[in-house]
Every structure is written in structure tokens, then in C-alpha cells.
Motif scaffolding. Structure first.
Motif, mmCIF file in Angstrom:
data_model
loop_
_atom_site.group_PDB
_atom_site.id
_atom_site.type_symbol
_atom_site.label_atom_id
_atom_site.label_comp_id
_atom_site.label_asym_id
_atom_site.label_seq_id
_atom_site.Cartn_x
_atom_site.Cartn_y
_atom_site.Cartn_z
ATOM 1 N N PHE A 159 39.137 38.599 24.267
ATOM 2 C CA PHE A 159 40.311 39.105 24.981
ATOM 3 C C PHE A 159 40.096 40.545 25.457
ATOM 4 C CE2 PHE A 159 44.344 41.320 25.223
ATOM 5 C CZ PHE A 159 45.067 40.496 26.081
ATOM 6 N N PRO A 160 39.798 41.480 24.551
ATOM 7 C CA PRO A 160 39.525 42.833 25.044
ATOM 8 C C PRO A 160 38.286 42.890 25.930
ATOM 9 C CG PRO A 160 39.006 42.671 22.706
ATOM 10 C CD PRO A 160 39.749 41.416 23.076
ATOM 11 N N GLU A 161 37.311 42.025 25.630
ATOM 12 C CA GLU A 161 36.097 42.014 26.445
ATOM 13 C C GLU A 161 36.413 41.613 27.884
ATOM 14 O OE1 GLU A 161 32.625 38.913 26.398
ATOM 15 O OE2 GLU A 161 32.255 40.408 24.846
ATOM 16 N N GLY A 162 37.301 40.624 28.063
ATOM 17 C CA GLY A 162 37.688 40.216 29.407
ATOM 18 C C GLY A 162 38.338 41.355 30.171
ATOM 19 N N ALA A 163 39.202 42.120 29.477
ATOM 20 C CA ALA A 163 39.849 43.266 30.112
ATOM 21 C C ALA A 163 38.843 44.357 30.433
ATOM 22 C CB ALA A 163 40.941 43.812 29.196
ATOM 23 N N ILE A 164 37.886 44.577 29.529
ATOM 24 C CA ILE A 164 36.878 45.609 29.725
ATOM 25 C C ILE A 164 35.986 45.278 30.914
ATOM 26 C CG2 ILE A 164 34.805 46.639 28.681
ATOM 27 C CD1 ILE A 164 36.252 46.420 25.969
ATOM 28 N N VAL A 165 35.849 43.988 31.217
ATOM 29 C CA VAL A 165 35.028 43.571 32.364
ATOM 30 C C VAL A 165 35.820 43.627 33.663
ATOM 31 C CG1 VAL A 165 33.839 41.617 33.420
ATOM 32 C CG2 VAL A 165 33.507 42.117 31.005
ATOM 33 N N SER A 166 37.003 43.025 33.686
ATOM 34 C CA SER A 166 37.746 42.877 34.943
ATOM 35 C C SER A 166 38.265 44.210 35.476
ATOM 36 C CB SER A 166 38.908 41.896 34.763
ATOM 37 O OG SER A 166 39.850 42.387 33.831
ATOM 38 N N MET A 167 38.706 45.089 34.612
ATOM 39 C CA MET A 167 39.302 46.334 35.097
ATOM 40 C C MET A 167 38.286 47.294 35.701
ATOM 41 S SD MET A 167 42.452 46.953 32.503
ATOM 42 C CE MET A 167 43.115 48.163 33.632
ATOM 43 N N PRO A 168 37.101 47.486 35.091
ATOM 44 C CA PRO A 168 36.102 48.313 35.778
ATOM 45 C C PRO A 168 35.641 47.706 37.098
ATOM 46 C CG PRO A 168 35.602 48.194 33.448
ATOM 47 C CD PRO A 168 36.703 47.203 33.705
ATOM 48 N N LEU A 169 35.602 46.376 37.186
ATOM 49 C CA LEU A 169 35.246 45.743 38.451
ATOM 50 C C LEU A 169 36.278 46.088 39.520
ATOM 51 C CD1 LEU A 169 34.059 42.189 37.292
ATOM 52 C CD2 LEU A 169 32.644 43.999 38.270
ATOM 53 N N HIS A 170 37.555 46.118 39.121
ATOM 54 C CA HIS A 170 38.610 46.501 40.061
ATOM 55 C C HIS A 170 38.470 47.974 40.434
ATOM 56 C CE1 HIS A 170 42.341 46.648 42.148
ATOM 57 N NE2 HIS A 170 42.991 47.323 41.209
ATOM 58 N N SER A 171 38.130 48.803 39.438
ATOM 59 C CA SER A 171 37.929 50.231 39.709
ATOM 60 C C SER A 171 36.761 50.466 40.659
ATOM 61 C CB SER A 171 37.679 50.986 38.399
ATOM 62 O OG SER A 171 38.782 50.867 37.529
ATOM 63 N N ALA A 172 35.778 49.535 40.630
ATOM 64 C CA ALA A 172 34.602 49.671 41.496
ATOM 65 C C ALA A 172 34.893 49.262 42.934
ATOM 66 C CB ALA A 172 33.456 48.835 40.943
ATOM 67 N N GLY A 173 36.128 48.799 43.221
ATOM 68 C CA GLY A 173 36.487 48.477 44.590
ATOM 69 C C GLY A 173 36.796 47.018 44.852
ATOM 70 N N ASN A 174 36.636 46.175 43.857
ATOM 71 C CA ASN A 174 36.951 44.759 44.033
ATOM 72 C C ASN A 174 38.459 44.537 43.912
ATOM 73 O OD1 ASN A 174 34.117 43.430 43.990
ATOM 74 N ND2 ASN A 174 34.103 44.795 42.218
ATOM 75 N N SER A 175 38.955 43.496 44.572
ATOM 76 C CA SER A 175 40.378 43.172 44.480
ATOM 77 C C SER A 175 40.704 42.706 43.065
ATOM 78 C CB SER A 175 40.747 42.075 45.478
ATOM 79 O OG SER A 175 40.132 40.844 45.104
ATOM 80 N N ARG A 176 41.988 42.736 42.725
ATOM 81 C CA ARG A 176 42.397 42.277 41.400
ATOM 82 C C ARG A 176 42.026 40.804 41.202
ATOM 83 N NH1 ARG A 176 46.017 45.816 38.829
ATOM 84 N NH2 ARG A 176 46.843 47.444 40.190
ATOM 85 N N ARG A 177 42.247 39.990 42.225
ATOM 86 C CA ARG A 177 41.943 38.567 42.110
ATOM 87 C C ARG A 177 40.452 38.338 41.894
ATOM 88 N NH1 ARG A 177 44.253 34.544 46.594
ATOM 89 N NH2 ARG A 177 46.157 35.318 45.572
ATOM 90 N N LYS A 178 39.615 39.020 42.678
ATOM 91 C CA LYS A 178 38.167 38.847 42.531
ATOM 92 C C LYS A 178 37.702 39.333 41.161
ATOM 93 C CE LYS A 178 33.721 39.951 44.678
ATOM 94 N NZ LYS A 178 33.026 40.640 45.807
#
Length: 259
Positions: A159-178
Motif C-alpha cells: 500500500f505505501p509502496e504503491g503511493a511511493i511509486v505513483s506520486m513521484p511519477l505524477h511529480s515527474a510530469g505524468n498525469s494522475r491517471r497514467k
């Protein structure tokens, strides 16, 4: 069969729910929270290595003295070496790192982040798979309840690992959905790895003690090489330590109570 499917799918559910945090939280994760969650994941994995993998590996030998630890020592060392080779052979980039590890490549930062997460998830899938293989083989030292406890523990730290992955990806410029989709897909390597391990282990039952400790070594490599350094880098390292303690105690409790 129902227990098998549950054990395979629960970790993916943990990753998916964690990745969904990208829809509810701001663009970047607070450093304090990230350190605490990373430490929590590390604590769960270390406890799982000991109670769910290494101890059953030793007990399965049915021997005493030095002979009892040969599979555990051999498999653990092999797991460490495999992850070391993959770390050197696959181009990847950890969440907080600005440098690419592995051989030079022209892959995007997002792709390298995904490869890093995939390397992280491989040993977790192997761990669940070999535990299920032992339980399906009616091994006295690994019941289906114990395998499910390991699966639940992996899901909790996913659970925390999923958040740790998806949020930096969003910070890197990807959309929330992607970012959510990539975070979720990164967890699919776990049931795939678990199924492959079950198929292989069913044909090499005498090697189960080695496979259990092999998965433990691979998981421990991830903890020591990636997770713990991330919790101790910079400020607020004490939060990483507290998170580790909470994760370790939770996984130890799950293994003892549910198995």
C-alpha cells in the motif's frame, strides 16, 4: 483454490489502493511521510524474511546442527547474488535518485523508475509463490494460513509502496491517471512471479527450503540496497526508523497470529 487465488491477488490489491492515493493527495509526497512509509515497508519485508521464509526453510530440513542451516545459507546467498546481478544488468532509477543505475540506456526516467519498482517486486512475488507451493504440498512447516499471512503482510507494505511509486511519477510530469496505471501495473509482476515459482517448485519439492531462503535473500537485498538507505538519507531519518519498527512488529504479529 480460493485460498490460492486470495493469496495471489491480495498483494496486487494493496499496490492498487496505494497507487490510488495519487488521486487524493497533492502533487508530491511530504518527505516525512515518504520516509515513514519506506521504513514501514522495509520492516515488513525483514520480518517476512525471518518468520515466513528463513525459519520455515530451516525447519523443513528435519535436521539439526549445522546441516539444518545449509539450505538457508545457500539459498539466501544465491538470492542476494541474483538481485545484485539484476541490479547491475537492468537500467533503472530509484525514486529519490537523479542517477541511472545499471548499464547506459536511452530509456525515459519514467521507464527507469518502473524497472526499479519491478526489480523490487520480483522477490516479493517469489516469496508468496514458494510459500504457497509449500502449503499446497501439505508441508507441515508451511500451512495455507501461514502463506496467507505472508501474502497479507506483502499487501500491507504494498500500500505505501504503491503511493511511493505513483506520486513521484505524477511529480515527474505524468498525469494522475497514467501514474496510477503504472503504479498498479508494477504490482502485477508479483502474482506472475508467484505463479511461475509455484509451477517450478511443484516439480522440485526437495528444493523448497532452498527456494524459501532464496526469496528471503532477494527481499533482503532490496531492503539493504534501496529501502533503508532511503530512510536514512537527509533529515527525518528517525521517522524511517519508527516506520521500520511498526512494519516489523506488524508482520511478526501477522505471521504468529494467522499461521
Amino acid at each position: 483454490m480460493q485460498g490460492l487465488l486470495t493469496a495471489l491477488l491480495v498483494p496486487v490489491a494493496g499496490t492498487t489502493l496505494g497507487s490510488a492515493c495519487v488521486f487524493m493527495m497533492r502533487r508530491s509526497m511530504a518527505p516525512r511521510l515518504q520516509k515513514a512509509l519506506t521504513g514501514f515497508a522495509a520492516g515488513v519485508m525483514v520480518a517476512a524474511c525471518v518468520w515466513s521464509l528463513l525459519i520455515p526453510s530451516i525447519e523443513m530440513t528435519g535436521k539439526s546442527g549445522a546441516a539444518a542451516i545449509v539450505p538457508a545459507v545457500t539459498g539466501f546467498a544465491a538470492g542476494i547474488l541474483l538481485l545484485l546481478l539484476l541490479d547491475l544488468a537492468v537500467p533503472h532509477q530509484h525514486i529519490e535518485s537523479g542517477q541511472t543505475e545499471g548499464p547506459p540506456s536511452h530509456l525515459s526516467r519514467t521507464s527507469k523508475l518502473v524497472f526499479a519498482v519491478t526489480l523490487h517486486n520480483i522477490p516479493e512475488g517469489m516469496a508468496v509463490g514458494v510459500a504457497l507451493a509449500a502449503a499446497l504440498g501439505h508441508n507441515a512447516h508451511m500451512t495455507m494460513a501461514a502463506a496467507l499471512a505472508l501474502s497479507v503482510g506483502i499487501a500491507v507494505q504494498n500500500f505505501p509502496e504503491g503511493a511511493i511509486v505513483s506520486m513521484p511519477l505524477h511529480s515527474a510530469g505524468n498525469s494522475r491517471r497514467k501514474s496510477f496505471v503504472i503504479g498498479t501495473l508494477s504490482g502485477l509482476v508479483e502474482p506472475a512471479g508467484a505463479l511461475l515459482t509455484i509451477l517450478l517448485a511443484s516439480h522440485v519439492v526437495p528444493l523448497l527450503p532452498y527456494l524459501l531462503s532464496f526469496a528471503a535473500g532477494a527481499m533482503m537485498y532490496v531492503v539493504v540496497e534501496e529501502l533503508i538507505p532511503e530512510t536514512q538519507h537527509g533529515r527525518h531519518s528517525n521517522l524511517g526508523t519508527l516506520g521500520f519498527t511498526a512494519g516489523f512488529l506488524l508482520m511478526m504479529t501477522l505471521d504468529v497470529v494467522l499461521s
